[in-house]
Write a protein that holds these residues in place. Structure first.
Motif, PDB file in Angstrom:
ATOM      1  N   THR A   1     -11.182   8.382   1.953  1.00  0.00           N
ATOM      2  CA  THR A   1     -10.344   7.669   0.994  1.00  0.00           C
ATOM      3  C   THR A   1      -9.082   7.159   1.677  1.00  0.00           C
ATOM      4  N   GLN A   2      -8.403   6.276   0.991  1.00  0.00           N
ATOM      5  CA  GLN A   2      -7.092   5.794   1.439  1.00  0.00           C
ATOM      6  C   GLN A   2      -6.059   6.341   0.461  1.00  0.00           C
ATOM      7  N   ILE A   3      -5.097   7.110   0.955  1.00  0.00           N
ATOM      8  CA  ILE A   3      -4.149   7.794   0.075  1.00  0.00           C
ATOM      9  C   ILE A   3      -2.729   7.302   0.332  1.00  0.00           C
ATOM     10  N   GLU A   4      -2.087   6.831  -0.725  1.00  0.00           N
ATOM     11  CA  GLU A   4      -0.674   6.450  -0.671  1.00  0.00           C
ATOM     12  C   GLU A   4       0.116   7.468  -1.486  1.00  0.00           C
ATOM     13  N   SER A   5       1.114   8.089  -0.870  1.00  0.00           N
ATOM     14  CA  SER A   5       1.912   9.109  -1.553  1.00  0.00           C
ATOM     15  C   SER A   5       3.392   8.800  -1.383  1.00  0.00           C
ATOM     16  N   PHE A   6       4.148   8.935  -2.467  1.00  0.00           N
ATOM     17  CA  PHE A   6       5.588   8.701  -2.373  1.00  0.00           C
ATOM     18  C   PHE A   6       6.302   9.438  -3.505  1.00  0.00           C
ATOM     19  N   TYR A   7       7.584   9.682  -3.265  1.00  0.00           N
ATOM     20  CA  TYR A   7       8.423  10.301  -4.285  1.00  0.00           C
ATOM     21  C   TYR A   7       9.121   9.216  -5.092  1.00  0.00           C
ATOM     22  N   GLU A   8       9.287   9.504  -6.365  1.00  0.00           N
ATOM     23  CA  GLU A   8       9.997   8.598  -7.263  1.00  0.00           C
ATOM     24  C   GLU A   8      10.860   9.466  -8.175  1.00  0.00           C
ATOM     25  N   GLY A   9      12.133   9.611  -7.797  1.00  0.00           N
ATOM     26  CA  GLY A   9      12.983  10.544  -8.521  1.00  0.00           C
ATOM     27  C   GLY A   9      12.474  11.959  -8.322  1.00  0.00           C
ATOM     28  N   LYS A  10      12.200  12.653  -9.413  1.00  0.00           N
ATOM     29  CA  LYS A  10      11.706  14.024  -9.347  1.00  0.00           C
ATOM     30  C   LYS A  10      10.179  14.094  -9.324  1.00  0.00           C
ATOM     31  N   LYS A  11       9.546  12.926  -9.250  1.00  0.00           N
ATOM     32  CA  LYS A  11       8.089  12.892  -9.335  1.00  0.00           C
ATOM     33  C   LYS A  11       7.445  12.576  -7.988  1.00  0.00           C
ATOM     34  N   ILE A  12       6.211  13.043  -7.843  1.00  0.00           N
ATOM     35  CA  ILE A  12       5.374  12.666  -6.710  1.00  0.00           C
ATOM     36  C   ILE A  12       4.235  11.808  -7.258  1.00  0.00           C
ATOM     37  N   ILE A  13       4.040  10.655  -6.645  1.00  0.00           N
ATOM     38  CA  ILE A  13       2.996   9.724  -7.061  1.00  0.00           C
ATOM     39  C   ILE A  13       1.956   9.646  -5.953  1.00  0.00           C
ATOM     40  N   ASN A  14       0.693   9.771  -6.326  1.00  0.00           N
ATOM     41  CA  ASN A  14      -0.405   9.671  -5.358  1.00  0.00           C
ATOM     42  C   ASN A  14      -1.420   8.658  -5.869  1.00  0.00           C
TER      43      ASN A  14
END
Length: 473
Positions: free
Chosen positions: A455-468
Motif C-alpha cells: 500500500t501507499q501510506i500518507e500520515s500527518f498530524y493535524e492539531g491533536k489528530k493523526i490522519i492516515n
C-alpha cells in the motif's frame, strides 16, 4: 573460520535409534556452513555411549558431553548454552531428538538458504510422524496463523482436549544464539512451552514459519513420550500452558478488556451527548449531510461517480457524510455495538431515514463483505477502540478495490492520554515518517508501513489528530 549450525541432541538410552538419527545429520549435503552435533548424554544405562564414541572417532563434528541432569529441560538448556559459549561462529542452534531422523539430506541446506534470505531469529517448520516404525500420512506442519494470538490460543485449547493434530510442531525449531529464551522447568511438554514462549515474543524477534518444509521424521514411540502420555502431568501441563498464554498474550488481555467493556454497554457518554446536543446530532443522519472533506478529496482519483463507501465504527452518529453533488454515494455503516445504538436512537426518537448500522467487529469484516467491495473506507476515532487494529486495517485493505482508499482519523496517542481507560488501549503516532500503533508499555509495536508494503501510506498530524490515508495499489 567457517560459520556453524549446531544441532543439539539430549540423549538417554537410545541405542536402537541412535545410529539412524546421528547419520541423518552427518549425511547433510550442500551446506555452506559447518554442521556440528552436540550430544548431552544423561546417565544412559544402555550402549548409547559406546555407539557415540565410535561415531565421534570418525567424525570430529560429533561432540559427546556427559551430563547429570535427569531432566530433559535442563539438558536442552545446557546444550543451547554450550553452543553459544563454545561456538562463537554459530549462527543457528537446532535440535534433534535421538529417536528422530532429519527428513532429507538437503534439509539443513534448505533452512540455511531461508536464513540467508530472511535473517530470521527463530525458524519453525513441520515434520512427518513415525508410529511403530511406520510413517503416518498426516504431516504436522505449523501455520503462519500461530503468529496471531487468537489462533494460538485456539490451538492450545485443542491440545488440552487431546486433539493430536493440534500438537505444536515444537521439535522443528532453530534459533539464533542471541535468542536467550530457555526451556522451562516442566515434567511434560517443555518443548511446547518453549515454542509458545518464542511465539509470544513475535513483536520483538523475527519469527519465520515455513508451512511446507519438513525437518524430520518425528517418532511417537519414544520412551518419554509414551510415559508422559500415561501420566496426568501430560494433560495438566497442556492446560497450564493454555491458561498461561491466555494471561500473557497482550492482544488477548486487550480483547478481554474490550469484551468486558462491551458487555457493560458503554452507553453513558452517548446518552449524555444526545440530551445536550440532540438537534445537532440528528443532522448526521440526514441524506443531504455533506460528505466528509477528506473523502471528497480522494474521489478525484476515480473516473466514475458511483462510490461505495464503508464507515467502520460509525457509532450512533456517522461522521462520514453521504451527499456530494454529481456523485452517487452508496454508504454502508458498521459498528460492533449496532444493536445498542439502534435501541438508543429509537429511545430518543432520532430519525435514521431507514439507514441501518450493520453489527460487525472490525476484525471480522471479511466475514460480512467480499473483497474489492468499496472505493473508500472511512473510520474516525474507532480503530483505537478495537482489540486488534492491525487486523481491522488488513481486512479493510482487502475490501478496497485496487486504487481505493482507507481514510482514518484519530487523536494522537489517545491511549496514553486517557491512561488506557476503557476501550482506549492503543496509541497511534508517527515515527520517522511511518505510521505506528503500540499498546501500553510497548509490548506490541507495529510499523504499519512495514506491515502493509503493498500500500501507499500518507500520515500527518493535524492539531491533536493523526490522519492516515492508505491507498491500495
Amino acid at each position: 573460520m567457517r560459520e556453524q549450525i549446531v544441532i543439539c541432541m539430549p540423549l538417554k538410552n537410545a541405542e536402537k535409534t541412535l545410529n539412524k538419527s546421528v547419520n541423518s545429520i552427518l549425511q547433510q549435503v550442500n551446506t555452506k556452513r559447518e554442521v556440528v552435533l552436540l550430544v548431552g548424554l544423561d546417565n544412559s544405562t544402555d550402549n548409547s555411549e559406546e555407539i557415540l564414541k565410535n561415531i565421534a572417532l570418525q567424525n570430529p563434528n560429533v561432540v559427546l558431553l556427559n551430563v547429570d541432569f535427569n531432566e530433559a529441560y535442563l539438558n536442552r538448556n545446557f546444550l543451547n548454552d554450550y553452543a553459544r559459549k563454545n561456538y562463537p561462529n554459530c549462527v543457528l542452534i537446532g535440535r534433534l531428538d535421538a529417536d528422530d531422523i532429519i527428513y532429507s539430506d538437503r534439509t539443513i541446506s534448505h533452512i540455511e538458504a531461508l536464513y540467508d534470505k530472511h535473517n530470521f531469529d527463530v525458524f519453525m517448520c513441520g515434520n512427518k510422524q513415525l508410529l511403530n516404525g511406520d510413517v503416518l500420512e498426516w504431516e504436522n506442519k505449523p501455520s503462519k496463523e500461530l503468529l496471531k494470538d487468537d489462533f494460538l490460543i485456539d490451538q492450545l485449547f485443542e491440545m488440552t482436549q487431546g486433539n493430536p493434530k493440534a500438537e505444536l510442531a515444537s521439535c522443528n525449531i532453530f534459533i539464533k544464539p542471541t535468542v536467550l529464551i530457555e526451556y522451562p522447568k516442566k515434567v511434560s511438554a517443555e518443548d511446547h512451552w518453549f515454542t509458545v514462549l518464542l511465539l509470544l515474543q513475535k513483536e520483538k524477534i523475527n519469527i519465520l514459519i515455513d508451512e511446507q518444509l519438513l525437518y524430520c521424521f518425528y517418532s511417537l514411540d519414544g520412551v518419554l513420550t509414551n510415559e508422559n502420555k500415561n501420566k496426568n502431568k501430560y494433560s495438566q501441563s497442556r492446560e497450564e500452558l493454555y491458561n498461561y498464554c491466555l494471561n500473557q498474550s497482550p492482544l488477548v488481555v486487550i480483547r478481554n478488556k474490550w469484551n468486558d467493556y462491551m458487555s457493560k454497554g458503554g452507553m453513558s457518554f452517548h446518552e449524555s451527548n444526545i440530551l445536550k446536543n440532540k438537534e445537532r446530532l440528528e443532522n448526521f443522519w440526514k441524506l443531504d449531510y455533506p460528505l466528509n472533506k477528506r473523502i471528497e478529496k480522494q474521489l478525484k482519483e476515480f473516473a466514475h461517480k458511483k462510490i461505495r463507501l464503508l464507515d467502520i465504527g460509525c457509532g450512533p452518529f456517522p461522521k462520514s457524510g453521504v451527499h456530494l453533488e454529481n456523485y452517487s454515494i452508496d454508504r454502508t455503516l458498521v459498528d460492533s455495538m449496532a444493536d445498542n445504538y439502534h435501541a438508543l436512537l429509537e429511545e430518543h426518537s432520532i430519525n435514521t431515514y431507514r439507514q441501518e448500522i450493520i453489527k460487525s467487529e472490525g476484525e471480522k469484516l471479511s466475514e460480512k463483505f467480499k473483497n474489492n467491495s468499496f472505493e473508500v473506507i472511512f473510520s474516525k476515532n474507532a480503530l483505537d477502540h478495537t482489540y486488534n487494529p492491525i487486523s481491522v486495517i488488513s481486512n479493510a485493505i482487502d475490501l478496497l478495490v485496487p486504487g481505493g482508499f482507507l481514510i482514518i482519523e484519530h487523536y494522537i496517542k489517545e491511549g496514553e492520554y486517557t491512561n488506557y481507560f476503557g476501550l482506549h488501549q492503543w496509541d497511534f503516532f508517527i515515527k520517522n515518517g511511518n505510521f505506528y500503533i503500540s499498546n501500553k508499555g510497548g509490548q506490541i509495536i507495529h510499523d504499519v508501513n512495514a506491515f502493509f508494503k503493498s500500500t501507499q501510506i500518507e500520515s500527518f498530524y493535524e492539531g491533536k489528530k493523526i490522519i492516515n490515508i492508505i491507498k491500495k495499489k
